[in-house]
Enzyme design. Sequence first.
Site, PDB file in Angstrom:
ATOM      1  N   GLU B 123      17.639  15.108   9.236  1.00 50.74           N
ATOM      2  CA  GLU B 123      17.402  16.537   9.439  1.00 50.74           C
ATOM      3  C   GLU B 123      16.876  17.128   8.134  1.00 50.74           C
ATOM      4  OE1 GLU B 123      20.918  18.458  10.904  1.00 50.74           O
ATOM      5  OE2 GLU B 123      21.198  16.983  12.502  1.00 50.74           O
ATOM      6  N   GLY B 127      18.942  14.040   4.549  1.00 53.18           N
ATOM      7  CA  GLY B 127      18.102  12.856   4.457  1.00 53.18           C
ATOM      8  C   GLY B 127      18.990  11.688   4.085  1.00 53.18           C
ATOM      9  N   ASP B 236      23.319  -2.889   7.372  1.00 50.35           N
ATOM     10  CA  ASP B 236      23.010  -4.152   6.693  1.00 50.35           C
ATOM     11  C   ASP B 236      21.846  -4.851   7.386  1.00 50.35           C
ATOM     12  OD1 ASP B 236      24.868  -3.843   4.737  1.00 50.35           O
ATOM     13  OD2 ASP B 236      26.332  -5.258   5.562  1.00 50.35           O
ATOM     14  N   ARG B 264     -15.536 -14.255  -3.707  1.00 48.32           N
ATOM     15  CA  ARG B 264     -16.260 -13.268  -4.515  1.00 48.32           C
ATOM     16  C   ARG B 264     -16.757 -13.891  -5.826  1.00 48.32           C
ATOM     17  NH1 ARG B 264     -19.102  -8.569  -5.127  1.00 48.32           N
ATOM     18  NH2 ARG B 264     -18.478  -7.417  -6.984  1.00 48.32           N
ATOM     19  N   GLN B 332      -6.193  -4.680  -6.792  1.00 48.15           N
ATOM     20  CA  GLN B 332      -6.826  -4.986  -8.083  1.00 48.15           C
ATOM     21  C   GLN B 332      -7.747  -6.210  -7.969  1.00 48.15           C
ATOM     22  OE1 GLN B 332      -6.286  -2.791 -10.387  1.00 48.15           O
ATOM     23  NE2 GLN B 332      -7.594  -3.733 -11.939  1.00 48.15           N
ATOM     24  N   GLY B 336     -13.262  -2.602  -6.602  1.00 46.50           N
ATOM     25  CA  GLY B 336     -13.681  -1.390  -5.899  1.00 46.50           C
ATOM     26  C   GLY B 336     -13.512  -1.479  -4.385  1.00 46.50           C
ATOM     27  N   GLU B 359      15.217   3.614   5.341  1.00 41.54           N
ATOM     28  CA  GLU B 359      16.400   2.737   5.423  1.00 41.54           C
ATOM     29  C   GLU B 359      17.196   2.781   4.110  1.00 41.54           C
ATOM     30  OE1 GLU B 359      16.333   1.676   8.522  1.00 41.54           O
ATOM     31  OE2 GLU B 359      18.306   0.734   8.477  1.00 41.54           O
TER      32      GLU B 359
END
Lengths: 253, 380
Positions: B123, B127, B236, B264, B332, B336, B359
Amino acid sequence: MKILVPVKRVVDYNVKVRVKADGSGVDLSGVKMSMNPFDEIALEEAVRLKEKGLATEVVAVSAGVGQARDTLRTALAMGADRAILVETSTDVNDDLEPLAVAKILAKLVETEKPDLVLMGKQAIDNDMNATGQMLAALLGWGQATFASQVDIKDGAATVTREVDGGLQTIRVNLPAVVTADLRLNEPRYVSLPNIMKAKKKPLEEKKISDIGVDITPRLQVVRTVEPAQRSAGVKVGSVDELIEKLKNQAGVI
Amino acid sequence: MFLNEVQEQVLETTRSFVDAVIRPAAEALDREERFPSEIYDQMAELGLFGIGVPEELGGPGFDTLTYAVVMEELSRGYASIADQCGLVELISTLLVRHGTESQRKILPEILSMRRKVAYCITEPEAGTDVSGIRTTAERDGNGWVLNGGKIWIHNAPVADTGFVLARTNKDAGNRGMSIFIVDLHAQGVDRGPKEHKMGQRASQVGGLDFQDVRLGPDALLGEEGRGFHMMMSVLDKGRVGIASLAVGIAQAGLEAAVDYAGTRKQFGKHISEFQGVQWLLADMAKDIEAARLLVYSAASKIDRGLDATRSCSMAKCFAGDMAVARTADAVQVFGGSGYIRGFEVERLYRDAKITQIYEGTNQIQRMIIARELLRKGARS
């Protein structure tokens, strides 16, 4: 109708295999193994025939190392009713020749008395494409290889075969050996509840000594080599240059 | 090597389904923020919902380790889809443990996804600190009347049935909360708009508002006043699920990065030949493996009936932090391209972030780990 489905434990098709240093074969230690995809297709077809009410029992069999038990468990989870393992070796690098497998299967057919043996057209490890044919010969049964469609009716199987240049439809009386090609069906995913249920299905284990079949190799592997590396392509500047190269360099036109 | 033959089989079947169906669909689902019913239908057929539900109640009856294996694989395909599996697992675990015979009758519908569920706890003022909930259920004849509101509820825009935590006694603190099974199509239930999130965008998340929603006597799950306890009892397992989900996201990132680095080319060679890139890949692989082993350890503890709280928090915390850091590495490696929508690693980085938050935030996990350490000693 009872169906016998032989399944082979082979290198998983996703694995990049490596040739052993001495060239005697492919290194199988620590490599992921699974059911031969063509056998999976054969089993799927058998299970479908059972689901359609055309078959009453599907029995999966495998010959090889004890680890083939896992392959048979998968077969049971896919829908086989029970399984039989014939242990022939404890060395994962040992492979059986088609004739040895065919003889083992012929023995099992004697006791199991199936109406149909439905199996993969070949195993993806050695690509022999011989076991089904040899089995039919040993049994004196009809055979329908490279099946892309199987219809069972009135004690016979109408089988569409994938042959060079097209399709051929033949009719064989049962009992018969049918080998599955790639387009026969698309095997199902094994469901989680069926994996659980497979644990309770019977898996009978026999030793090769119980069967009394001579599996001594008849073939000798002379040499195993990796496929040649593909060399990089060449960029051509014009159509004329392409034609010139195809003619004089590649010699294809 | 930690899995038995059956768990390996489950892994195998889930993996091939994920590679063929889920992973190729993830990019579009993320872009369209769409609820993938067609995939859930197939998953239901394969028995991928309610993995721990016993066979006699219509599930496959697998242990927590198997559940962890499935969650990692599903998430390697797409985290939103794994999270749906996790949600159904929690709800079905609650029903199996605490539901009456008549309440459990909805299990087959839940496992087949014909009935979509929502777990309604959070709510605006509650939290991490759940004790702050303001939603109330007051006695009314032999039933209850529900009032209040929930936010950020997974499945809220689409769900049929809510499992709603509400206060039934204002003065009893954590013992004054109960869980109710609520028909979300009933009068007085209002759904807020769908939230647009950073990641896991195929998960439909929104608010729910309850105004004088009348609940029958059979709506109460378990005992009155035991809601908080019941919620904690499945935590758990929930944390193992989210930890596995985080590992799956990172694993997908590693797979993408290894493939890309091997194709690449820069400066005339594959970027995988540069040590700088190799170290990124190596760090990803070792941290993913470490997180996976923490998950397996925590799941195995639950399955053996051992005290698993510390292990589950460690797994969830480590895996969540790891997933964010290592999917950043995957971006990374892509350079790009990794920053561009449509490349898998860009989505994975966004999908990973929430695993540090839901969780139980990773800050809370550290509090739990420290509390357990100080209470029970340094040896686990």
